[in-house]
Design a protein around this motif. Structure first.
Motif, mmCIF file in Angstrom:
data_model
loop_
_atom_site.group_PDB
_atom_site.id
_atom_site.type_symbol
_atom_site.label_atom_id
_atom_site.label_comp_id
_atom_site.label_asym_id
_atom_site.label_seq_id
_atom_site.Cartn_x
_atom_site.Cartn_y
_atom_site.Cartn_z
ATOM 1 N N PRO A 184 0.798 -1.235 0.000
ATOM 2 C CA PRO A 184 0.000 0.000 0.000
ATOM 3 C C PRO A 184 0.832 1.287 0.000
ATOM 4 O O PRO A 184 0.284 2.374 0.198
ATOM 5 N N THR A 185 2.151 1.180 -0.222
ATOM 6 C CA THR A 185 2.991 2.376 -0.227
ATOM 7 C C THR A 185 2.547 3.372 -1.299
ATOM 8 O O THR A 185 2.761 4.585 -1.155
ATOM 9 N N GLY A 186 1.923 2.880 -2.363
ATOM 10 C CA GLY A 186 1.398 3.795 -3.377
ATOM 11 C C GLY A 186 0.386 4.754 -2.788
ATOM 12 O O GLY A 186 0.398 5.963 -3.075
ATOM 13 N N VAL A 187 -0.501 4.239 -1.924
ATOM 14 C CA VAL A 187 -1.498 5.080 -1.260
ATOM 15 C C VAL A 187 -0.809 6.076 -0.334
ATOM 16 O O VAL A 187 -1.197 7.247 -0.241
ATOM 17 N N TYR A 188 0.227 5.606 0.337
ATOM 18 C CA TYR A 188 1.019 6.419 1.273
ATOM 19 C C TYR A 188 1.544 7.686 0.592
ATOM 20 O O TYR A 188 1.379 8.800 1.088
ATOM 21 N N PHE A 189 2.147 7.523 -0.588
ATOM 22 C CA PHE A 189 2.689 8.678 -1.303
ATOM 23 C C PHE A 189 1.595 9.544 -1.910
ATOM 24 O O PHE A 189 1.733 10.771 -1.997
ATOM 25 N N VAL A 190 0.490 8.934 -2.333
ATOM 26 C CA VAL A 190 -0.624 9.714 -2.878
ATOM 27 C C VAL A 190 -1.196 10.646 -1.816
ATOM 28 O O VAL A 190 -1.464 11.826 -2.076
ATOM 29 N N VAL A 191 -1.392 10.118 -0.610
ATOM 30 C CA VAL A 191 -1.926 10.950 0.480
ATOM 31 C C VAL A 191 -0.964 12.085 0.797
ATOM 32 O O VAL A 191 -1.376 13.247 0.936
ATOM 33 N N TYR A 192 0.328 11.760 0.910
ATOM 34 C CA TYR A 192 1.307 12.803 1.233
ATOM 35 C C TYR A 192 1.368 13.872 0.155
ATOM 36 O O TYR A 192 1.268 15.073 0.456
ATOM 37 N N GLU A 193 1.514 13.462 -1.095
ATOM 38 C CA GLU A 193 1.617 14.431 -2.189
ATOM 39 C C GLU A 193 0.338 15.233 -2.330
ATOM 40 O O GLU A 193 0.362 16.434 -2.609
ATOM 41 N N GLY A 194 -0.813 14.578 -2.136
ATOM 42 C CA GLY A 194 -2.085 15.275 -2.261
ATOM 43 C C GLY A 194 -2.251 16.371 -1.219
ATOM 44 O O GLY A 194 -2.683 17.485 -1.529
ATOM 45 N N LEU A 195 -1.903 16.070 0.034
ATOM 46 C CA LEU A 195 -2.039 17.069 1.099
ATOM 47 C C LEU A 195 -1.009 18.190 0.944
ATOM 48 O O LEU A 195 -1.308 19.361 1.228
ATOM 49 N N GLN A 196 0.183 17.854 0.492
ATOM 50 C CA GLN A 196 1.180 18.893 0.242
ATOM 51 C C GLN A 196 0.777 19.771 -0.943
ATOM 52 O O GLN A 196 1.002 20.992 -0.938
ATOM 53 N N ASP A 197 0.160 19.171 -1.952
ATOM 54 C CA ASP A 197 -0.326 19.945 -3.089
ATOM 55 C C ASP A 197 -1.428 20.910 -2.649
ATOM 56 O O ASP A 197 -1.502 22.053 -3.108
ATOM 57 N N ARG A 202 -2.928 26.640 -1.260
ATOM 58 C CA ARG A 202 -3.443 27.596 -0.264
ATOM 59 C C ARG A 202 -2.426 28.685 0.073
ATOM 60 O O ARG A 202 -2.789 29.854 0.252
ATOM 61 N N THR A 203 -1.157 28.295 0.216
ATOM 62 C CA THR A 203 -0.154 29.245 0.700
ATOM 63 C C THR A 203 0.947 29.540 -0.307
ATOM 64 O O THR A 203 1.759 30.440 -0.095
ATOM 65 N N GLY A 204 1.031 28.766 -1.384
ATOM 66 C CA GLY A 204 2.077 28.965 -2.372
ATOM 67 C C GLY A 204 3.335 28.164 -2.112
ATOM 68 O O GLY A 204 4.236 28.135 -2.948
ATOM 69 N N HIS A 205 3.426 27.508 -0.947
ATOM 70 C CA HIS A 205 4.609 26.707 -0.625
ATOM 71 C C HIS A 205 4.256 25.728 0.498
ATOM 72 O O HIS A 205 3.232 25.879 1.150
ATOM 73 N N ILE A 206 5.134 24.730 0.715
ATOM 74 C CA ILE A 206 4.919 23.815 1.830
ATOM 75 C C ILE A 206 5.648 24.352 3.059
ATOM 76 O O ILE A 206 6.609 25.100 2.951
ATOM 77 N N THR A 207 5.175 23.954 4.230
ATOM 78 C CA THR A 207 5.741 24.405 5.501
ATOM 79 C C THR A 207 6.032 23.194 6.373
ATOM 80 O O THR A 207 5.553 22.084 6.093
ATOM 81 N N PRO A 208 6.818 23.361 7.455
ATOM 82 C CA PRO A 208 7.018 22.233 8.379
ATOM 83 C C PRO A 208 5.694 21.689 8.925
ATOM 84 O O PRO A 208 5.537 20.478 9.090
ATOM 85 N N THR A 209 4.746 22.588 9.169
ATOM 86 C CA THR A 209 3.443 22.138 9.680
ATOM 87 C C THR A 209 2.715 21.285 8.657
ATOM 88 O O THR A 209 2.164 20.224 8.983
ATOM 89 N N SER A 210 2.711 21.725 7.399
ATOM 90 C CA SER A 210 2.034 20.938 6.367
ATOM 91 C C SER A 210 2.737 19.606 6.157
ATOM 92 O O SER A 210 2.092 18.579 5.881
#
Length: 294
Positions: A184-197, A202-210
């Motif tokens: 299921p690592t494919g799902v793992y990266f999809v969730v991470y990339e999706g939330l970072q996207d 929203r902010t134009g960049h990723i942050t430590p919090t995101s």
């Protein structure tokens, strides 16, 4: 089709270094709960009229601390610490290589299906590297610490005895179970990339919090899918040689016959509690290493 914007073309060499560093951050953060998880998963059924060895996560933690101290929670940590660099390095390097196959330049937008395929390939490849250290870790975590001398005295001694006992086959016991667990690592990266996207939009960049929120959420989703295979893997890798003649299939049949489907989720609480901080630590380490390498 939904897409993910990439800042630059994926670099497997850089991802190899960053993944190794992220993995070490993860092990140091989540290992105590991993020990509790493995002990809950592998404890034997109690005799009639007798209480179980551990009543739950808190009881396991209390008994581990009272009998072994803080050191007991880190029993066997040398194996994943030594193995974590190649494991996570391979995971992120293969993931980057997979993404690179779909990228023609720095402005290429990847679809989530492409992210999933790259991540699934990474999970399968890293699982093959994981098996020996996982096998050693599980044996060190579950061996009795009272009633006589220890069977295994550390990572090197365990590796030597396993090889002497059954060669490489013994060290790689549970390979199929590891591949199934990490698929299921494919799902793992999809969730991470999706939330970072989403954070970028929203902010134009990723942050430590995101990164913490995206990484932690990815870990919870991944482990929610992987727990049953992890239980089967732990049972198989901790069992004496010859216990399960047909590998994971024998483990599954015996578990269903003696304990039922509920046993597939034994240890789920420490897994999910550990999943958020340990996976967040992976991605914080990866992003920090990437920044330094840039």
């Amino acid at each position: 089709m939904t897409t993910v914007t990439t800042d630059q073309k994926a670099n497997p060499a850089k991802s190899f270094i960053a993944g190794g560093f992220g993995g070490m951050c993860s092990v140091l953060t989540g290992y105590p709960l991993d020990t509790i998880k493995v002990r809950l998963q592998t404890m034997p059924l109690p005799a009639a009229g007798q209480p179980p060895r551990y009543k739950g996560i808190i009881d396991c933690a209390v008994k581990t601390f009272s009998k072994e101290g803080v050191r007991g929670f880190y029993r066997g940590i040398s194996a994943p610490l030594v193995g974590v660099t190649p494991i996570y390095a391979v995971d992120f390097a293969v993931y980057a290589a997979g993404k690179r196959l779909f990228q023609s330049d720095d402005q290429t937008k990847l679809t989530y299906s492409q992210i999933f395929m790259a991540g699934m390939g990474a999970g399968i490849c890293s699982a093959l590297v994981t098996v020996p250290t996982d096998r050693i870790k599980v044996l060190l975590q579950t061996q009795p610490v009272t009633g006589g001398p220890l069977m295994y005295n550390g990572m090197v001694d365990t590796a030597f005895k396993l090889y002497k006992q059954g060669g490489l086959r013994s060290l790689f016991k549970g390979t199929c179970a590891c591949v199934l667990r990490d698929s299921p690592t494919g799902v793992y990266f999809v969730v991470y990339e999706g939330l970072q996207d989403l954070a970028r939009r929203r902010t134009g960049h990723i942050t430590p919090t995101s990164t913490i929120l995206a990484g932690g959420s990815a870990g919870i989703v991944f482990w929610s899918l992987a727990v049953p295979f992890d239980v089967l893997k732990s049972r198989l890798q901790s069992a004496p040689e010859g216990t399960y003649k047909h590998g994971i299939r024998s483990v599954f049949r015996k578990l269903m016959a003696t304990e039922g489907p509920k046993a597939l989720y034994r240890g789920v609480l420490p897994i999910l509690i550990r999943a958020f901080p340990s996976t967040a630590a992976v991605f914080i380490g990866v992003e920090l290493a990437n920044d330094l390498l840039n």
